[in-house]
Structure formats: structure tokens, C-alpha cells
Write a protein that holds these residues in place. Structure first.
Motif, PDB file in Angstrom:
ATOM      1  N   VAL A   1      91.424  75.654  14.048  1.00 39.94           N
ATOM      2  CA  VAL A   1      90.530  76.406  14.931  1.00 39.94           C
ATOM      3  C   VAL A   1      89.073  76.132  14.556  1.00 39.94           C
ATOM      4  O   VAL A   1      88.207  75.955  15.424  1.00 39.94           O
ATOM      5  CB  VAL A   1      90.843  77.916  14.859  1.00 39.94           C
ATOM      6  N   PHE A   2      88.806  76.067  13.256  1.00 40.59           N
ATOM      7  CA  PHE A   2      87.452  75.735  12.799  1.00 40.59           C
ATOM      8  C   PHE A   2      87.048  74.330  13.240  1.00 40.59           C
ATOM      9  O   PHE A   2      85.888  74.092  13.597  1.00 40.59           O
ATOM     10  CB  PHE A   2      87.383  75.842  11.277  1.00 40.59           C
ATOM     11  N   SER A   3      87.989  73.384  13.245  1.00 36.34           N
ATOM     12  CA  SER A   3      87.664  72.020  13.652  1.00 36.34           C
ATOM     13  C   SER A   3      87.300  71.943  15.128  1.00 36.34           C
ATOM     14  O   SER A   3      86.532  71.073  15.548  1.00 36.34           O
ATOM     15  CB  SER A   3      88.850  71.085  13.371  1.00 36.34           C
ATOM     16  N   VAL A   4      87.841  72.854  15.922  1.00 43.03           N
ATOM     17  CA  VAL A   4      87.521  72.900  17.347  1.00 43.03           C
ATOM     18  C   VAL A   4      86.234  73.682  17.585  1.00 43.03           C
ATOM     19  O   VAL A   4      85.398  73.299  18.414  1.00 43.03           O
ATOM     20  CB  VAL A   4      88.688  73.527  18.141  1.00 43.03           C
ATOM     21  N   LYS A   5      86.070  74.774  16.855  1.00 39.35           N
ATOM     22  CA  LYS A   5      84.874  75.617  16.986  1.00 39.35           C
ATOM     23  C   LYS A   5      84.219  75.726  15.612  1.00 39.35           C
ATOM     24  O   LYS A   5      84.530  76.642  14.834  1.00 39.35           O
ATOM     25  CB  LYS A   5      85.249  77.007  17.503  1.00 39.35           C
ATOM     26  N   LYS A   6      83.360  74.799  15.304  1.00 33.39           N
ATOM     27  CA  LYS A   6      82.820  74.680  13.944  1.00 33.39           C
ATOM     28  C   LYS A   6      81.903  75.824  13.538  1.00 33.39           C
ATOM     29  O   LYS A   6      81.470  75.900  12.394  1.00 33.39           O
ATOM     30  CB  LYS A   6      82.099  73.343  13.778  1.00 33.39           C
ATOM     31  N   GLY A   7      81.586  76.707  14.455  1.00 34.23           N
ATOM     32  CA  GLY A   7      80.774  77.854  14.088  1.00 34.23           C
ATOM     33  C   GLY A   7      81.582  79.043  13.601  1.00 34.23           C
ATOM     34  O   GLY A   7      81.016  80.051  13.189  1.00 34.23           O
ATOM     35  N   ARG A   8      82.919  78.934  13.643  1.00 31.55           N
ATOM     36  CA  ARG A   8      83.795  80.051  13.266  1.00 31.55           C
ATOM     37  C   ARG A   8      83.924  80.137  11.750  1.00 31.55           C
ATOM     38  O   ARG A   8      84.871  79.646  11.143  1.00 31.55           O
ATOM     39  CB  ARG A   8      85.162  79.862  13.909  1.00 31.55           C
ATOM     40  N   ARG A   9      82.947  80.781  11.103  1.00 31.51           N
ATOM     41  CA  ARG A   9      82.990  80.894   9.643  1.00 31.51           C
ATOM     42  C   ARG A   9      84.100  81.826   9.182  1.00 31.51           C
ATOM     43  O   ARG A   9      84.579  81.713   8.052  1.00 31.51           O
ATOM     44  CB  ARG A   9      81.637  81.384   9.129  1.00 31.51           C
ATOM     45  N   ASP A  10      84.513  82.769  10.052  1.00 36.78           N
ATOM     46  CA  ASP A  10      85.600  83.660   9.674  1.00 36.78           C
ATOM     47  C   ASP A  10      86.893  82.883   9.447  1.00 36.78           C
ATOM     48  O   ASP A  10      87.741  83.298   8.636  1.00 36.78           O
ATOM     49  CB  ASP A  10      85.809  84.712  10.759  1.00 36.78           C
ATOM     50  N   CYS A  11      87.046  81.739  10.132  1.00 33.16           N
ATOM     51  CA  CYS A  11      88.235  80.911   9.929  1.00 33.16           C
ATOM     52  C   CYS A  11      88.285  80.360   8.506  1.00 33.16           C
ATOM     53  O   CYS A  11      89.358  80.252   7.901  1.00 33.16           O
ATOM     54  CB  CYS A  11      88.257  79.757  10.934  1.00 33.16           C
ATOM     55  N   LEU A  12      87.128  80.012   7.963  1.00 33.23           N
ATOM     56  CA  LEU A  12      87.083  79.478   6.595  1.00 33.23           C
ATOM     57  C   LEU A  12      87.409  80.560   5.567  1.00 33.23           C
ATOM     58  O   LEU A  12      88.109  80.312   4.587  1.00 33.23           O
ATOM     59  CB  LEU A  12      85.703  78.873   6.312  1.00 33.23           C
ATOM     60  N   TRP A  13      86.895  81.759   5.798  1.00 37.48           N
ATOM     61  CA  TRP A  13      87.197  82.856   4.873  1.00 37.48           C
ATOM     62  C   TRP A  13      88.696  83.165   4.854  1.00 37.48           C
ATOM     63  O   TRP A  13      89.298  83.309   3.783  1.00 37.48           O
ATOM     64  CB  TRP A  13      86.409  84.112   5.266  1.00 37.48           C
ATOM     65  N   SER A  14      89.292  83.259   6.027  1.00 37.94           N
ATOM     66  CA  SER A  14      90.724  83.575   6.090  1.00 37.94           C
ATOM     67  C   SER A  14      91.566  82.427   5.555  1.00 37.94           C
ATOM     68  O   SER A  14      92.562  82.654   4.852  1.00 37.94           O
ATOM     69  CB  SER A  14      91.126  83.907   7.534  1.00 37.94           C
ATOM     70  N   ALA A  15      91.175  81.182   5.848  1.00 34.84           N
ATOM     71  CA  ALA A  15      91.923  80.033   5.329  1.00 34.84           C
ATOM     72  C   ALA A  15      91.856  79.972   3.812  1.00 34.84           C
ATOM     73  O   ALA A  15      92.856  79.681   3.142  1.00 34.84           O
ATOM     74  CB  ALA A  15      91.383  78.739   5.937  1.00 34.84           C
ATOM     75  N   ALA A  16      90.679  80.257   3.249  1.00 40.97           N
ATOM     76  CA  ALA A  16      90.540  80.245   1.793  1.00 40.97           C
ATOM     77  C   ALA A  16      91.373  81.350   1.143  1.00 40.97           C
ATOM     78  O   ALA A  16      92.002  81.142   0.100  1.00 40.97           O
ATOM     79  CB  ALA A  16      89.068  80.392   1.408  1.00 40.97           C
ATOM     80  N   ALA A  17      91.396  82.534   1.762  1.00 42.74           N
ATOM     81  CA  ALA A  17      92.199  83.637   1.220  1.00 42.74           C
ATOM     82  C   ALA A  17      93.681  83.307   1.258  1.00 42.74           C
ATOM     83  O   ALA A  17      94.424  83.569   0.288  1.00 42.74           O
ATOM     84  CB  ALA A  17      91.911  84.916   2.009  1.00 42.74           C
TER      85      ALA A  17
END
Length: 467
Positions: free
Chosen positions: A173-189
Motif C-alpha cells: 500500500v505504501f508503494s502505491v501511495k508513498k505518502g502513507r506513513r501510517d503504513c510504515l509504522w504498522s508494517a514495522a510493528a
């Protein structure tokens, strides 16, 4: 939105829901006989270790490093491992399920269904259509993946696969919408939780760090890539602290004591592992066991070419591969731009996992104990491979006219579903055979000198297997 567009969207969503229901229903039916399996091998050792622990805290929290403890005369496992989430899961299962192994098995099947459902949703997100259901059901019913589902002691590995898959979906999802920082937080968790479930999660986190750092263009977003770099750092630090606190020694670890193999030998075993993983697509059930580390010994483990003996499983596997290949490379052409960074991430995870098995399992333990008796390691490989190949195929579009397009596409899909159906029969029969052998075991007298059966005699098993 026009009426035609609304109708198309509605039909697509209904098709998606129907496909998911069918995939999960067939999977649950194939694994139904495993609900009546007996526990085996390592699970007996776990039950013996926690036999005197009854409260929730001592089982779920106090046993977070059980493999590093000497309990009730049962020696530690490989002391290099640090899997608190896995033992937290086992502790909760023991507390709530006890000796009711029906519930243990049911929970394992539920975890597998969660993975299959998440895979189906991920594939549908990449490209909607019946192809998503076909790939998901093939993964769900592969005989090679069944050992991870039907062994109670391995439920934690399936949980690990689910966490990694959810993290990958967030990254997509982040790769499609690179502004979605919440995706990085959830993926890291999710990756952090996965790392404390199975140490391969730290390796995956490194691959995710390089991926996010490479694709992020906004400095604030790029800095979030270090969340993934923190995963192996935190994991290794806490593991070493606990290792020293519990007085463990390198001699207690097969991974350290046997890891002196040279790099050339590890590379050789790496290619061996790759062949084993790919060849597992052609597994053929050879024999059935109920108390070993695996319930079936596939013929392909003789390390011969997969077609050394003709079998229907291999015929259907070949049909699925050939039809899909012809459809993709003859009837289609590359039309959409490839998501190269994400494909590279998946490829690096696949290669890293194979190298991890070669260096951390096969090199110190040998082929028998490190690979042949650990079929559950195939689960993660085929999960990542399913996403990789589906994403690759999603960039191809058919170039044939309407009629031929439908015919060739339908044939390819039919072959995939046919292969999945035959695998479902193989999984069902294998689990059914285990039930028959288990009933025979229940009628025989257990050797009282066996440490595995010290506390769990047939009478107790007989009383506790059903609701």
C-alpha cells in the motif's frame, strides 16, 4: 458513478466475497481430519516441561524463553533461539486448551485460514479476479505446506507467516501511495512481532529497511525506514541480555557449535535448499507416520528429479505449470510497468530465507535434521513465492481476441484449480490416515520408559481428545 460502473463494482465485490468463502471452505474441509490428531515429538517435550505450571502467568509470560531452561528433567532446546512471542502463544494455548488436542488443532487450522484469507486479500489488491482465488487455494492446499498446519507445536510459525504477510501488504500500500506513513509504522510493528516469533523476521526487517530507504523520496518518510533497522538491533540486544542472564553457553546451541562450516559449504547447501524448496511443488505422499516430526515422507526427498516416478500429483502439477506458462508468455505480453522495487524486496526475502536455512539449519544439523524432518520451513517459502509470481504475472495482459482469450485463460485457471483439488484430496487422505494410525496407537500399551509419554498415557489422551 454511472449505473454500469456501479454494477461492475458490485459484481466484483460479490465475486471477491464468494471466492474467499469457497477458498476457506475447501481448505477447512481438507484439514478437518487433522482435528483428531495426536500430539507428536517436540510437543510432547513442551507438555512435559510445563506439566507443573498451571496459572496463566507462568505459562504465557514466565515461559517466554523455555528453550533455554532445564525443566522437569527435560534439557533445553537450541539456546541460540529467542522466541518469546512463540512461547507466549504456546503458553496461552496450554492454559486455555490443556490436553484437549482437538482445540489445539482447530486453532492451528484457524491460523492457516487467517493466512489464506490475508493472502487472497493481498492478491486481490494487486489484481482483482479469479486468478487471485486460484493462487490462494493452491497455496492453501499444497501438501508441502500441510506440515506447518497440522503440527500443534508449529502454530507459532504460522502466526509468524501471517504477521509477515500483513507487513508486506502494508508496504505494498505504501508503494502505491508513498505518502502513507501510517503504513510504515504498522508494517514495522508487525515485523517486530514477527521477529520475536521466529528469528527470520530480523532478516526480513533488513530487506524491508533497504526497500523503504530506496523508494522513499520525502526525507521525513525516508527516516521512517530506520524503524525496520531497529528490529534486528532490538531483537539481538534483548536476546543477548536474556542469553547472559540465564547463563547459557555456546555449547548449548547447535547453531553456534555446528556453525563452523566454511562459506563454500554454506553456498553449496544454499543451492541444495533452493532445489528442495522448488521441488516441493511436485511432492508425492510416500508413507504416513503419526509420532514423528512429519506425518508424510514425500518421495521427492530422495533428491532425484521430480519426475523420477510418474504420479498423478506430478501430472497435475506439470499441467498447472505448463498451462500457466503458456498463458503468460505466449498468450500475453508485458503491458504494465513492473513494480521492480517490491519484486526485488520479495526476491531478496526468498533468497535470504534460503540462505538462512542453509547456514542456520542445514550446515549445523545436516540434511536429515535440518531440512528433511522440517517440512514446515516450506510454508514461508511458498507464501512469499505466491505473492512474487502473482505480482509478476499481474503486469501481463492478454493479446488474443475475445474468444481465444476466454478459452486459453479458462484452461489455465482450470488446471490450477485441478491441481489444488488433487492436493486437497492428498491432504485430506494423509490426515485421515493419521487418525486411523492414532486410534491404533491408543489401543496399544505405551512404553513407560519413554520420556515423551511419561505423563500422557493413552487413557488420559482418550478422555481428552474430544469436547
Amino acid at each position: 458513478m454511472g449505473l454500469a460502473a456501479y454494477t461492475t463494482t458490485l459484481l466484483r465485490e460479490k465475486g471477491r466475497a464468494l471466492g474467499l468463502v469457497l477458498v476457506l471452505a475447501v481448505t477447512a474441509l481438507a484439514y478437518f481430519p487433522s482435528l483428531f490428531h495426536l500430539p507428536r515429538v517436540d510437543h510432547w517435550a513442551y507438555l512435559e516441561k510445563v506439566f507443573l505450571r498451571e496459572d496463566w502467568y507462568s505459562l504465557a509470560v514466565g515461559s517466554f524463553a523455555l528453550n533455554r531452561e532445564l525443566v522437569n528433567g527435560v534439557p533445553p532446546g537450541d539456546e541460540l533461539f529467542f522466541r518469546p512471542v512463540l512461547f507466549f502463544l504456546l503458553g496461552n494455548e496450554q492454559y486455555f486448551f490443556g490436553a484437549n488436542f482437538f482445540l489445539w488443532q482447530a486453532f492451528g487450522i484457524l491460523l492457516h485460514l487467517l493466512v489464506v484469507g490475508a493472502l487472497y486479500r493481498f492478491l486481490w489488491r494487486i489484481r482483482p479476479g479469479a486468478q487471485a482465488a486460484a493462487v490462494a487455494v493452491v497455496f492453501a492446499l499444497m501438501l508441502a505446506n500441510s506440515e506447518a498446519v497440522i503440527w500443534q507445536h508449529i502454530n507459532g510459525y504460522v502466526l509468524f507467516a501471517w504477521l509477515v504477510l500483513l507487513a508486506l501488504e502494508r508496504l505494498y500500500v505504501f508503494s502505491v501511495k508513498k505518502g502513507r506513513r501510517d503504513c510504515l509504522w504498522s508494517a514495522a510493528a508487525l515485523t517486530m512481532a514477527a521477529a520475536f516469533c521466529f528469528e527470520a523476521g530480523s532478516l526480513y526487517a533488513l530487506a524491508m529497511f533497504f526497500y523503504v530507504y530506496g523508494v522513499a523520496v520525502i526525507p521525513k518518510v525516508r527516516r521512517l525506514s530506520f524503524l525496520f533497522l531497529a528490529v534486528p538491533f532490538i531483537y539481538v540486544s534483548l536476546s543477548l541480555l536474556n542469553y547472559k542472564f540465564m547463563g547459557c553457553s555456546p555449547a548449548g546451541s547447535e547453531g553456534i557449535a555446528g556453525g563452523a562450516a566454511g562459506f563454500a559449504d554454506i553456498v553449496k547447501k544454499f543451492f541444495f535448499v533452493l532445489k528442495w524448496q522448488v521441488s516441493s511443488f511436485f511432492f508425492v505422499k510416500d508413507d504416513v507416520y503419526i509420532m514423528g516430526r512429519m506425518t508424510t515422507v514425500p518421495q521427492v526427498l530422495t533428491w532425484a528429479w521430480p519426475f523420477n516416478a510418474l504420479a498423478w500429483e506430478r501430472v497435475f502439477a506439470l499441467l498447472a505449470l505448463v498451462s500457466s506458462g503458456v498463458w503468460l508468455f505466449v498468450c500475453c505480453r508485458l503491458k504494465k510497468p513492473l513494480n521492480r522495487p517490491f519484486l526485488l524486496l520479495l526476491a531478496s526475502m526468498l533468497i535470504g530465507y534460503a540462505f538462512f536455512l542453509a547456514a542456520g539449519r542445514v550446515a549445523p544439523r545436516g540434511i536429515g535434521r535440518g531440512l528433511v524432518n522440517c517440512l514446515y520451513y516450506l510454508y514461508d517459502f511458498w507464501l512469499l513465492a505466491a505473492v512474487f509470481f502473482y505480482m509478476l504475472a499481474a503486469s501481463f495482459e492478454p493479446v488474443l481476441s475475445g474468444g481465444w482469450r476466454r478459452i486459453t485463460g479458462s484452461v489455465a485457471l482450470a488446471c490450477l484449480f485441478l491441481f489444488a483439488g488433487y492436493q486437497a484430496v492428498a491432504v485430506y487422505r494423509t490426515n485421515q490416515d493419521c487418525v486411523v494410525l492414532g486410534e491404533r496407537f491408543m489401543r496399544e500399551k505405551v512404553d513407560p520408559g519413554s520420556s515423551y509419554y511419561k505423563h500422557f498415557d493413552p487413557d488420559r489422551l482418550r478422555r481428552s481428545r474430544y469436547f
